[in-house]
Motif scaffolding. Structure first.
Motif, short mmCIF file in Angstrom:
data_model
loop_
_atom_site.label_atom_id
_atom_site.label_comp_id
_atom_site.label_asym_id
_atom_site.label_seq_id
_atom_site.Cartn_x
_atom_site.Cartn_y
_atom_site.Cartn_z
N SER A 2 0.83 -1.20 0.00
CA SER A 2 0.00 0.00 0.00
C SER A 2 0.87 1.26 0.00
O SER A 2 2.02 1.24 0.43
CB SER A 2 -0.91 0.00 1.22
OG SER A 2 -0.14 0.09 2.40
N GLU A 3 0.27 2.33 -0.47
CA GLU A 3 0.96 3.62 -0.50
C GLU A 3 1.08 4.13 0.94
O GLU A 3 0.13 4.08 1.71
CB GLU A 3 0.16 4.62 -1.34
CG GLU A 3 0.82 5.96 -1.49
CD GLU A 3 2.13 5.93 -2.24
OE1 GLU A 3 2.99 6.77 -1.94
OE2 GLU A 3 2.30 5.07 -3.12
N LYS A 4 2.27 4.60 1.31
CA LYS A 4 2.49 5.08 2.67
C LYS A 4 1.79 6.42 2.85
O LYS A 4 1.67 7.21 1.93
CB LYS A 4 3.99 5.25 2.93
CG LYS A 4 4.74 3.94 2.94
CD LYS A 4 6.19 4.16 3.24
CE LYS A 4 6.93 2.84 3.19
NZ LYS A 4 8.34 2.99 3.42
N GLU A 5 1.36 6.65 4.07
CA GLU A 5 0.68 7.90 4.41
C GLU A 5 1.69 9.05 4.36
O GLU A 5 2.79 8.94 4.91
CB GLU A 5 0.08 7.79 5.81
CG GLU A 5 -0.67 9.02 6.25
CD GLU A 5 -1.19 8.91 7.67
OE1 GLU A 5 -1.58 9.95 8.20
OE2 GLU A 5 -1.18 7.81 8.22
N ILE A 6 1.31 10.15 3.72
CA ILE A 6 2.19 11.32 3.62
C ILE A 6 1.72 12.36 4.62
O ILE A 6 0.54 12.73 4.64
CB ILE A 6 2.19 11.90 2.20
CG1 ILE A 6 2.75 10.88 1.22
CG2 ILE A 6 3.00 13.19 2.15
CD1 ILE A 6 2.72 11.32 -0.22
N VAL A 7 2.64 12.82 5.46
CA VAL A 7 2.34 13.83 6.46
C VAL A 7 3.16 15.07 6.11
O VAL A 7 4.37 14.99 5.92
CB VAL A 7 2.71 13.33 7.88
CG1 VAL A 7 2.43 14.39 8.91
CG2 VAL A 7 1.98 12.05 8.21
N ILE A 8 2.49 16.22 6.03
CA ILE A 8 3.17 17.48 5.74
C ILE A 8 3.26 18.28 7.04
O ILE A 8 2.25 18.56 7.67
CB ILE A 8 2.41 18.28 4.66
CG1 ILE A 8 2.23 17.44 3.41
CG2 ILE A 8 3.14 19.58 4.34
CD1 ILE A 8 1.30 18.04 2.39
N VAL A 9 4.49 18.62 7.43
CA VAL A 9 4.73 19.34 8.67
C VAL A 9 5.20 20.75 8.34
O VAL A 9 6.16 20.94 7.59
CB VAL A 9 5.81 18.63 9.53
CG1 VAL A 9 6.10 19.42 10.79
CG2 VAL A 9 5.37 17.23 9.86
N ASN A 10 4.51 21.75 8.91
CA ASN A 10 4.93 23.14 8.76
C ASN A 10 5.86 23.47 9.92
O ASN A 10 5.44 23.50 11.07
CB ASN A 10 3.71 24.06 8.75
CG ASN A 10 4.07 25.49 8.44
OD1 ASN A 10 5.23 25.83 8.24
ND2 ASN A 10 3.07 26.35 8.38
N ALA A 11 7.13 23.73 9.64
CA ALA A 11 8.14 23.93 10.69
C ALA A 11 8.21 25.35 11.21
O ALA A 11 9.06 25.66 12.04
CB ALA A 11 9.51 23.53 10.15
N GLU A 12 7.31 26.20 10.80
CA GLU A 12 7.36 27.60 11.21
C GLU A 12 7.19 27.74 12.72
O GLU A 12 6.21 27.27 13.29
CB GLU A 12 6.27 28.40 10.48
CG GLU A 12 6.37 29.87 10.68
CD GLU A 12 5.40 30.63 9.80
OE1 GLU A 12 5.38 31.86 9.92
OE2 GLU A 12 4.70 30.00 9.00
N ASN A 13 8.15 28.36 13.38
CA ASN A 13 8.18 28.62 14.82
C ASN A 13 8.17 27.35 15.68
O ASN A 13 7.77 27.40 16.83
CB ASN A 13 7.03 29.54 15.24
CG ASN A 13 7.21 30.94 14.72
OD1 ASN A 13 8.33 31.37 14.46
ND2 ASN A 13 6.12 31.65 14.56
N LEU A 14 8.62 26.23 15.14
CA LEU A 14 8.74 25.02 15.94
C LEU A 14 10.19 24.87 16.40
O LEU A 14 11.12 25.20 15.67
CB LEU A 14 8.33 23.78 15.13
CG LEU A 14 6.89 23.70 14.66
CD1 LEU A 14 6.65 22.39 13.94
CD2 LEU A 14 5.92 23.85 15.82
N ILE A 15 10.39 24.36 17.61
CA ILE A 15 11.74 24.16 18.13
C ILE A 15 12.34 22.95 17.41
O ILE A 15 11.74 21.88 17.36
CB ILE A 15 11.70 23.95 19.65
CG1 ILE A 15 11.15 25.21 20.32
CG2 ILE A 15 13.09 23.64 20.18
CD1 ILE A 15 10.93 25.08 21.80
N LEU A 16 13.52 23.13 16.84
CA LEU A 16 14.12 22.15 15.94
C LEU A 16 14.28 20.77 16.56
O LEU A 16 13.87 19.77 15.98
CB LEU A 16 15.48 22.66 15.43
CG LEU A 16 16.25 21.73 14.51
CD1 LEU A 16 15.47 21.49 13.23
CD2 LEU A 16 17.61 22.30 14.19
N GLY A 17 14.87 20.66 17.73
CA GLY A 17 15.14 19.35 18.32
C GLY A 17 13.88 18.59 18.66
O GLY A 17 13.76 17.39 18.41
#
Length: 149
Positions: A2-17
């Motif tokens: 099956s096709e894997k689920e694609i998740v789009i994450v918006n990194a704006e103002n998120l702490i990197l670690g």
């Protein structure tokens, strides 16, 4: 298969670690993850301290060849974010396979405009309470000459 689920994450103002650890968990469960706005992710700490820390981390000189710099450090925002996620993954074939399911972009590409993006609410940087530097600013301080969209 099956096709894997694609998740789009918006990194704006998120702490990197913290963002990287959550993304690593998603990758290990078999999801494909796309990170957009990588240059707007935040690193906590005093601006000069963070820049000097990244420079020290990657400027190792050896006794045999003191003129040679150490391993190449990632300078572009997408490579800094990808390297942070890589550090959260196991150093086994499963981790390498999981990393191949990660895509990181500067800005938002046209194919992801209007699509639903997730933002981890528990890792948002509270810009009023502390000192932060964005990954884009860090990249420019490290000598990256790219264009931030």
């Amino acid at each position: 298969m099956s096709e894997k689920e694609i998740v789009i994450v918006n990194a704006e103002n998120l702490i990197l670690g913290r963002m990287a650890s959550k993304i690593a968990k998603m990758l290990l469960t078999g999801k494909r993850v796309v990170v957009v706005n990588a240059e707007k992710a935040m690193i906590s700490g005093e601006r000069n301290m963070v820049i000097e820390g990244y420079k020290k981390l990657w400027s190792v000189r050896t006794l045999r060849n003191p003129d040679k710099q150490g391993p190449r450090r990632p300078q572009s925002p997408r490579n800094i974010v990808k390297r942070a996620v890589r550090g959260m993954l196991p150093r086994k074939p499963k981790g390498k396979e999981a990393l191949s399911n990660l895509k990181v972009y500067i800005g938002i590409p046209k194919e992801f405009h209007g699509k639903e993006m997730i933002k981890f609410e528990d890792v948002v940087a509270d810009l009023s309470k502390g000192r932060y530097i964005s990954v884009g600013e860090l990249s420019e301080a490290l000598g990256w000459r790219g264009v931030i969209a």
